[in-house]
Design a protein around this motif. Sequence first.
Motif, mmCIF file in Angstrom:
data_model
loop_
_atom_site.group_PDB
_atom_site.id
_atom_site.type_symbol
_atom_site.label_atom_id
_atom_site.label_comp_id
_atom_site.label_asym_id
_atom_site.label_seq_id
_atom_site.Cartn_x
_atom_site.Cartn_y
_atom_site.Cartn_z
ATOM 1 N N THR A 1 -8.781 12.514 -21.207
ATOM 2 C CA THR A 1 -8.764 12.019 -19.829
ATOM 3 C C THR A 1 -8.001 13.008 -18.951
ATOM 4 O OG1 THR A 1 -6.689 10.848 -20.115
ATOM 5 C CG2 THR A 1 -8.700 9.616 -20.647
ATOM 6 N N VAL A 2 -8.101 12.793 -17.655
ATOM 7 C CA VAL A 2 -7.392 13.647 -16.691
ATOM 8 C C VAL A 2 -5.904 13.645 -17.013
ATOM 9 C CG1 VAL A 2 -6.690 13.725 -14.263
ATOM 10 C CG2 VAL A 2 -9.102 13.383 -14.854
ATOM 11 N N ASN B 1 -5.049 15.476 -20.227
ATOM 12 C CA ASN B 1 -5.130 16.928 -20.030
ATOM 13 C C ASN B 1 -3.841 17.456 -19.402
ATOM 14 O OD1 ASN B 1 -7.594 18.704 -20.570
ATOM 15 N ND2 ASN B 1 -8.541 16.767 -19.951
ATOM 16 N N LEU C 1 -1.571 13.611 -8.263
ATOM 17 C CA LEU C 1 -2.996 13.241 -8.360
ATOM 18 C C LEU C 1 -3.433 12.501 -7.097
ATOM 19 C CD1 LEU C 1 -3.211 12.024 -12.088
ATOM 20 C CD2 LEU C 1 -4.376 14.008 -11.116
ATOM 21 N N LYS D 1 -9.044 8.847 -10.839
ATOM 22 C CA LYS D 1 -9.713 9.475 -11.987
ATOM 23 C C LYS D 1 -8.748 9.717 -13.160
ATOM 24 C CE LYS D 1 -13.635 10.158 -9.760
ATOM 25 N NZ LYS D 1 -14.872 9.481 -10.158
ATOM 26 N N ALA E 1 -12.401 14.209 -18.738
ATOM 27 C CA ALA E 1 -12.549 15.398 -17.894
ATOM 28 C C ALA E 1 -14.009 15.811 -17.734
ATOM 29 C CB ALA E 1 -11.744 16.550 -18.487
ATOM 30 N N LEU F 1 -15.986 14.555 -14.639
ATOM 31 C CA LEU F 1 -15.573 14.943 -13.284
ATOM 32 C C LEU F 1 -16.495 16.029 -12.735
ATOM 33 C CD1 LEU F 1 -11.703 15.364 -13.801
ATOM 34 C CD2 LEU F 1 -12.924 13.311 -13.060
ATOM 35 N N GLN G 1 -13.411 18.456 -8.765
ATOM 36 C CA GLN G 1 -12.332 17.588 -9.273
ATOM 37 C C GLN G 1 -11.620 18.247 -10.458
ATOM 38 O OE1 GLN G 1 -14.931 14.230 -9.913
ATOM 39 N NE2 GLN G 1 -14.138 13.113 -8.125
ATOM 40 N N GLN G 2 -12.415 18.894 -11.294
ATOM 41 C CA GLN G 2 -11.808 19.582 -12.451
ATOM 42 C C GLN G 2 -10.855 20.686 -11.972
ATOM 43 O OE1 GLN G 2 -14.484 20.883 -15.613
ATOM 44 N NE2 GLN G 2 -15.776 19.093 -15.313
ATOM 45 N N VAL H 1 -7.598 19.115 -11.052
ATOM 46 C CA VAL H 1 -6.821 18.736 -12.256
ATOM 47 C C VAL H 1 -6.166 19.982 -12.866
ATOM 48 C CG1 VAL H 1 -6.956 17.767 -14.585
ATOM 49 C CG2 VAL H 1 -8.318 16.764 -12.749
#
Lengths: 216, 379
Positions: free
Chosen positions: A104-105, A108, A128, A136, A141, A144, A148-149, A152
């Motif tokens: 998940t975000v 990560n 975030l 998110k 990941a 996304l 968005q990635q 992150v």
Amino acid sequence: MESITLRQLLPDVFLEEQEEHRGSEIWLTEYTFRRGNRYVVHAGSGAGKSSMCAFIYGLRTDYRGEILFDGKPVRQLGAEQWSQLRTRSLAYVPQEMALFPELTVMDNIMLKNSMTSHLTEAEIHRLLQRAGIAQKASVRADRLSIGQQQRVAIIRALCQPLDFLLMDEPVSHLDPENNRLMASLIDEALTLNGAGLIVTSVGNPLLINPVTELKL
Amino acid sequence: MNGLVWRLLRKNISKAQVATYFTTLLCGITLVMLAIQFHRDASLRLSPDVNTPHEYITLSKTVDHSGFGNNGFTDSEIAQLRHQPWVDSVAPYLSGDFSVMLSMEIGMPFTTQMFLEAVPEEFLDTIPERWSYTPDTRIVPLIIPRDYLTLYNYGFASSQSLPKLSENTIKRLPLTLELSGNGKSKTYSARITGFSSRINSVIAPEEFIRHATEEYGEGTIEPTKLIVKTLTDNSSINRYLEENHLERSGEGIDTTLLQSAVTLLTTLLIAIGAVIITLSIIIQLLCLYLLVEKNRETTRRLIMLGYSPAALRRYYLRFIAVSNLITFIVAALLTPLCARLWHTLLPSDGFTPLPYLAGLLIALLLTLPIMPLLRRAVR
């Protein structure tokens, strides 16, 4: 770390075409990045931006010339020293983000922060939120968008003490508004740490000031 | 250790490969542990009982090719034997050159020529009541080997449709001994009054043999058999017997050969175990190599984040160490269960830590071969 010097640097793949790179402010010359300063390295596609970042970050060694951290050649650094640099003074956002798609975000980001214990979970949530992706946090990941990635990956890079932040086209998929949002987060982190910034761009530069513009 | 990192690294672990490795290693470790347990149990059973450190053996000279050599023991030979460090006491079998005819009735009349011998009472494993002889004794007591009765009941009687005889029945059988020689002859009543597991001969009281020798013997003869009460040291006994061309019989079983067989079997089992363990090492290295290869991109990204290769190697090392430890625990549970297979024959002397220490050592040592592979593959 106070300075990063590139001396007569040239990727091995450019050896045959040295003349084409004579006009570069990075290749085949000597340039020193100073802590506290911000640099944008402009280049067209295939000019070696990602290579330069990978060389500085110690991921690749297929180059001629020298890279010096505070005057010391980085070729002498061992795996443990690189590991310490990457958690205590040199942060990196690679072009491909290098997120773990199955995590998940939040996981990560925690993967980095659990090593450095630099931010609290609440602080990460606030980052975030400011980046507009708080909702998110528990999404994998690979679900996304690229933009968005990228956000992150930038937040993850800020989860450590900084002397230099190295970013390879970090906002290439962000619109100007999100670009500005991320630039303000980065600006705060750099100011807080008194850190330097080296960011590459092919035409959508990070909207941060003041910067020294360089041509690769 | 970071749970997230292990989540990333373990995703490519193949359950089938781990199961193969686990099973192979389990077989190898269990076999080695069982071999050590077996060797200990068998050695305990074969080694002399510390509570009864003596055993009795009967010695005779090896018969030469002609069959007519002098097989008697001289006084000096007996004296020499008496001075051996493994000899507690020694006595000759007393016998005479008179002839003996035994008659009895077991459903049908039965007569056979035989001979009688005597040994001092201290060498007998059983001393029946009224074990003596005086000229007034009406019935001569005899001791026969217990094996004779077994041979009769389960060999002769079965094949000839004769009734089987218990020890008590035999003891009630009236026997007649006809002794002759020296120009004289006399009939004596006799009874079997005891059974010996130690002496493989028909034994009468010493006084009776002396009396018979005086009456019917024609001269003195050298004893051809000696009974020896030994201290326990099989290797030096065997060496002495070999050097002096002597043969042994009696309750003292030559355990050296059995001990060698046990050692050979144990070595063989350990060797097979070692081959299986070696095989499991190869499987382990192949599985780990494949895992590291599949994790190459994950490893690269983790190193990019700042994880050191040494820290990542520790995850794999811990995984192998825990697998080996679990394998050892299962082997340690299986070993006593499998050892029950021989515990009816070789009673266990209780818990011994040796096989378990060996198993644990193997399990721990097996983590060593993966170090060089990890150093090459994760960097």
